[in-house]
Write an enzyme that holds these catalytic residues in place. Sequence first.
Site, short mmCIF file in Angstrom:
data_model
loop_
_atom_site.label_atom_id
_atom_site.label_comp_id
_atom_site.label_asym_id
_atom_site.label_seq_id
_atom_site.Cartn_x
_atom_site.Cartn_y
_atom_site.Cartn_z
N HIS A 370 0.94 -1.81 -0.29
CA HIS A 370 0.01 -0.11 -0.05
C HIS A 370 0.48 1.03 -0.03
O HIS A 370 -0.12 2.31 0.06
CB HIS A 370 -0.97 0.35 1.39
CG HIS A 370 -1.99 -0.85 1.01
ND1 HIS A 370 -3.41 -0.24 0.54
CD2 HIS A 370 -2.10 -1.95 1.24
CE1 HIS A 370 -3.70 -0.98 0.63
NE2 HIS A 370 -3.54 -1.93 0.76
N LYS A 561 -9.44 13.96 3.68
CA LYS A 561 -8.62 12.57 3.62
C LYS A 561 -7.70 12.73 4.50
O LYS A 561 -8.02 13.65 5.47
CB LYS A 561 -7.46 12.37 1.77
CG LYS A 561 -6.86 14.00 2.05
CD LYS A 561 -6.37 13.86 0.81
CE LYS A 561 -6.73 13.65 -0.72
NZ LYS A 561 -7.01 12.61 -1.20
N ARG A 562 -7.16 11.47 5.60
CA ARG A 562 -5.93 11.96 6.63
C ARG A 562 -5.19 13.31 6.28
O ARG A 562 -4.26 13.33 5.58
CB ARG A 562 -5.02 10.62 6.82
CG ARG A 562 -6.12 9.59 6.87
CD ARG A 562 -6.42 9.34 9.26
NE ARG A 562 -6.08 9.84 9.64
CZ ARG A 562 -5.45 8.76 10.30
NH1 ARG A 562 -6.34 7.94 10.76
NH2 ARG A 562 -4.33 8.91 11.52
N LYS A 567 -0.36 14.64 1.16
CA LYS A 567 -1.08 14.47 1.09
C LYS A 567 -1.17 16.50 0.80
O LYS A 567 -2.44 17.27 -0.16
CB LYS A 567 -2.55 14.64 2.09
CG LYS A 567 -2.10 12.91 2.02
CD LYS A 567 -3.44 12.22 2.44
CE LYS A 567 -3.49 11.27 2.58
NZ LYS A 567 -4.37 10.15 1.52
N THR A 667 -8.75 6.42 -3.09
CA THR A 667 -9.83 5.92 -3.10
C THR A 667 -10.83 7.17 -3.52
O THR A 667 -12.13 7.29 -3.75
CB THR A 667 -10.15 4.46 -2.59
OG1 THR A 667 -10.09 5.07 -1.18
CG2 THR A 667 -9.92 4.13 -2.83
N LYS A 671 -14.77 8.43 -5.44
CA LYS A 671 -15.93 8.64 -4.65
C LYS A 671 -15.99 9.64 -5.53
O LYS A 671 -17.00 9.99 -6.05
CB LYS A 671 -15.89 8.45 -3.47
CG LYS A 671 -15.33 7.11 -2.96
CD LYS A 671 -14.93 7.38 -1.18
CE LYS A 671 -14.39 6.60 -0.61
NZ LYS A 671 -13.30 6.52 0.42
C1 PLP Z 1 -12.06 6.97 1.16
C2 PLP Z 1 -11.99 7.20 2.56
C3 PLP Z 1 -10.73 7.52 2.61
C4 PLP Z 1 -9.49 7.17 2.09
O1 PLP Z 1 -9.01 8.98 1.26
P1 PLP Z 1 -8.30 8.89 0.42
O2 PLP Z 1 -8.61 10.14 -0.45
O3 PLP Z 1 -7.78 8.03 -0.52
O4 PLP Z 1 -6.46 9.26 0.89
C5 PLP Z 1 -10.36 7.73 4.35
N1 PLP Z 1 -11.44 7.96 5.34
C6 PLP Z 1 -12.75 7.89 5.00
C7 PLP Z 1 -13.88 8.17 6.04
C8 PLP Z 1 -12.86 7.88 3.31
O5 PLP Z 1 -14.14 7.18 3.53
#
Ligand code: PLP
Length: 837
Positions: A370, A561-562, A567, A667, A671
């Site tokens: 990952h 995101k985190r 990032k 991911t 979305k």
């Molecule tokens: C999809 C998702 C992530 C991953 O987000 P990235 O932008 O790909 O880092 C993190 N937290 C939650 C709650 C998510 O639904």
Amino acid sequence: MTETTPPNPRHRLSPLTCDAPGLRQSIRDALVRVVGKDPDLATPRDWLHAVSFAIRERIIERRVVTRRQFADEDVKRVYYLSMEYLIGRMLEANLRNMGILEVTQQALQDLGVDFREIARLEEDAALGNGGLGRLAACILESMATQGYPGYGYGIRYEYGMFQQHIEHFRQVEHPDNWLRFGNPWEFPRPEKTFPVRFYGYVVEHHQPDGETSCNWENGEEVLAMAYDYPTAGYERRNVNNLRLWAAKATRDFDLRYFNEGDYIRAVADKNESETISMVLYPNDATAIGKELRLKQEYFFVSASLQDIIDRHLQLEYPIDELADKAAIQLNDTHPAIAVAECMRLLLDEHRIPWDQAWTITRNLFSYTNHTLMPEALETWPVALMERVLPRHMGIIYRINHEFIEEVRHRFPGEHEFFRRLSIIDEDHGRRVRMAHLAVIGSHRVNGVAALHTSLLKQTLFADFNRVWPERFVNVTNGVTPRLWMIQANPGLTELIESRISSDWKFDLDRLKQFEPYASDDATREAFRAVKRRNKERLAALVHKRTGITIRSDVMYDVQIKRIHEYKRQLLKLLHVIELYQRIRDGEDVLPRVVLFAGKAAPGYQRAKDIIAVINEVADIVNHDPAMGDRLKCVFFPNYEVSSATIIIPAADLSEQISTAGFEASGTGNMKLALNGALTIGTLDGANIEIRDAVGTENIFIFGMTADEISAHRAQGIPPGAHLDSHPRLRSMVEALRDGFFSNGGRHLHAEIARYLLEEDPFFVLADYAAYSDACAQADRMYQDAEAWSEAALLNVARMSHFSIDRTVREYAQNIWNVVPEPVLPPCPEADTNDCGP
Ligand SMILES: *Cc1c(COP(=O)(O)O)cnc(C)c1O
């Protein structure tokens, strides 16, 4: 249709209907008989539990049917081992996938209960940090939907991901006591309990045939007890199982102290062994070098493997056929000790000779990488491993020895090469490299996006790629459209439904049929109306959570995101500062809401400082009358799956701006694009494949590529030099440095400015000019509502490649070698007892 074992008439269940009167009755019954409440006194949470228990009865019936189907069909099973499952709420997802959402809402309405009101009382099952855990949850749901015999294994953390509060602009962590009110979705299985040993020593026995056998003795034993979470497939009767392990003290935990007569101490000490499954480590993309973490990893791996082998033997398959009947996927290296544990079980418990055990093990396992970031690579000190898992350390030495012999033969004399390949890192005080163990013990290793896999082969696993090039494959991540479209965005779902036939819900490739509607005026207008309603829904939630009022007629620009340096939340924050200054300078700027959300690891000070600075800048921006409602900046607290389902459908612009080469896939990007947000992003992770799918004119790509980042780093340009060519950037960074936005945290702002000017390890300043231009380009397109809507609709229609169903099919074909079972049809509507076994 498959033949299944005829039900024993003596075991016939009483009828459970899935029509509104039947559900109504079940809910009422459960309220009194399970929850134990007088309906007159029931609280909304009592109703939530009552409906959950009523649905629980129905989901478990279908689980029984599915299990029987697999048992009768001689199937090959897939086992997904993951330390994390980021699931979210279960009620609505289960109802929708079981095809009884609407009828249940009706039944509740008949009882005078509002479904929406009670559904939001459910706590998220947040047993994960971010993308890695969410991927695991999406894969399980997809396996159930497509009829794969898939089983998830993980840990039933008593406390999941911490709850993030913002106090005085800063992140404050609160424990996530998600099981506090009990959990109707779990089935405790006290009979599925396995012993897991730690510490102790290894005793060798010399057998008459010259072989040595080993016994791992003494030390401490903990029990792993199973809790099952049925996972429903979409509009199918299939229900798969997620099995999470909880640590329990062994029954003889007490012996030592009981004998000393210290009864109270004996019972009190029981808690210590139960701490293993107490809490999820809240670190995303960083290795945790704690002994407790190693124990968590081994704990759930050992229990899962014992269970997998037990099931195999119970089905009366010979042990040497294990890899023909099972495939085990390692979600990152967290469960990589499984390679050694599998060898231990085959050698010591099942008396299989080494070579045969090794062939089975290799055929059984595959490993998903990952991340390439060095701080995320798990290594354990040999001394720690020898103490906690002495038998495994011995096995790892032998695996390593035989592997090095093999390569020595093929690549004679390349000593440096052998050192680099070795499982044991001799350069940092002797450590076990878990990634090496995972690669050597697997028949396939995959990256999670095309760029990531290619970088894996060029960098981290370049040496292994020389040894076994065929071992490395790509499987680009995906997301489940059931949660991330149908549930999160009913408005858009309905719009699509009104234009094309509904088979896209099972086969996202069919979404392509929606593409022509991107140029249809009425569809564009309907799309804008849907977005608007989604924004209103988000605006209400933002107001409730933060007190900030935001307009719903402006661009929603989100980075969710985190919080991580790579990032680059600071890149977006600099853009907020730019817009702020431009408005103050009297420029005409496109009105927008910028929304950030995400948690920082509690020990990651830089990330926590970034949250504080975002909140302080937001406070100044939001209270400056000069902004005149043209700019609002929101930090949405406690980002989790349930809030993601509200934020994502409302977004116009999706920020995917990581330093190229650092985001393995992402991911969140998928979305958002699926929900008709346009991506502004770097050529990183899956952004590249998203660009290829949606078309370059429907995405805003900017910044240095992964190769350019490497070259730029090699040049060693001081970050501050990027201000010389960009006067606006200079004034922005200086405003930050001088505390213009600080509200008591002046030195923190100065420190962030210093960090950017002097360190900037992720090239925020170097990429800023390109980013700012890309933002301006997005603003220009947004001003043409028709052009923007067309691009957004093309994003929706062209995202089918990023369905998790495609991802799972690729794993099944290229890695697991399994085929789906015929999917069980949905229960006939309103018929009696046809769902049950
Ligand atoms: C999809 C998702 C992530 C991953 O987000 P990235 O932008 O790909 O880092 C993190 N937290 C939650 C709650 C998510 O639904």
